[in-house]
Design an enzyme around this catalytic site. Sequence first.
Site, PDB file in Angstrom:
ATOM      1  N   CYS A   1      37.958 101.422  40.049  1.00 18.87           N
ATOM      2  CA  CYS A   1      37.608 100.744  40.403  1.00 18.87           C
ATOM      3  C   CYS A   1      36.021  99.633  40.004  1.00 18.87           C
ATOM      4  O   CYS A   1      35.354 100.316  39.553  1.00 18.87           O
ATOM      5  CB  CYS A   1      36.446 100.805  42.327  1.00 18.87           C
ATOM      6  SG  CYS A   1      36.953  98.724  42.776  1.00 18.87           S
TER       7      CYS A   1
ATOM      8  N   ASN B   1      48.501 104.366  34.756  1.00 16.99           N
ATOM      9  CA  ASN B   1      48.580 102.839  36.120  1.00 16.99           C
ATOM     10  C   ASN B   1      48.256 101.580  35.169  1.00 16.99           C
ATOM     11  O   ASN B   1      47.197 101.801  34.125  1.00 16.99           O
ATOM     12  CB  ASN B   1      47.471 103.234  36.744  1.00 16.99           C
ATOM     13  CG  ASN B   1      47.542 102.364  38.301  1.00 16.99           C
ATOM     14  OD1 ASN B   1      46.132 101.424  38.089  1.00 16.99           O
ATOM     15  ND2 ASN B   1      48.750 101.430  38.116  1.00 16.99           N
TER      16      ASN B   1
ATOM     17  N   ALA C   1      42.328  98.594  47.768  1.00 17.41           N
ATOM     18  CA  ALA C   1      41.563  98.142  49.047  1.00 17.41           C
ATOM     19  C   ALA C   1      42.264  96.444  49.744  1.00 17.41           C
ATOM     20  O   ALA C   1      42.521  95.618  48.767  1.00 17.41           O
ATOM     21  CB  ALA C   1      40.114  97.861  48.760  1.00 17.41           C
TER      22      ALA C   1
END
Length: 328
Positions: free
Chosen positions: A100, A200, A18
Amino acid sequence: MQIGLWTIPGRFVLAPMAGITDAPFRKLCRRFGAALTTSEMTTADTRLWQTAKSRHRLDLDMDAEPCIVQIAGSDPAQLALAATACVARGAQIIDINMGCPAKKVCSKLAGSALLQDEQLVARILDAVVAAVDVPVTLKIRTGWDPEHRNGPQIARIAENCGVQAIAVHGRTRACRFKGHAEYNTIAEIKNSVTIPVIANGDITTSQKSLEVMKLSAADALMIGRGAQGKPWIFRELNQLITPEKNYRPLEKNDVRDIMLDHLSDLYRFYGDTTGIRVARKHLTWYCNGLKDSTEFRSKVVRVDSAAEQVRLTLAFFAERMDHDLLAA
């Protein structure tokens, strides 16, 4: 790697971030070989989609397939409605954010906060998969905290609900970005499902990518912070596994032109006022990889003119044409 009917033409993909991976940056990373790029995380509350921020985040990459949109929320019906709206706009894959760690997201029981409620996770995934006729993917963390690493259970729930691929950031929500990524936990998640798993976390160099591939056994790697100020990392990573392509090393003029093209795209996408502001953080990241750039960075992030940002960038490179510029 296969996601639904889509065959993904590489093993290195860009992480949705973001405020960072907007349309200009996604285009730049694809130029250097990112096999997938996903929109910035967007709220599932469609009532908020008329804000300037949401409009920019929902600017879809119609020139690239598959076009992926990431949504976040905690209400199954709301997420299903948002997914349907995204598909109507052209989205070809819907990605759901349950990774997130930001407080403002988790305080609404969205993002990685959802990992605490496995039943709600299942209801959300069931609702979204049933609502759209495109693949649904999921981004998670390894768990809520080090005492509750339920990533493997979440992955099995996701597969049972019809999710087609999972990306895993190798930390718990409580760890945020501290410590080291848990590639062994990602490997455990990989062993618990048959759908593709994308690793990741802390993948910033070619050598690290080899290590993560080996430790996690993941189908692909997702690059986040490693691409900030270095979008060409995808070319470096691709060269690692396809050395026969003989990519030409970047030269000073190449880096200059990459930065100038990026600035131009930001001004065009946001307009000068917002584009200048967004460009400042990208210029800061570029400077982290450039030698003797402290003075340039100090100046270029303070000017209020697009033309001046461009002028300072040109001047910085012109003054150093006879010097090695890229930091090791």
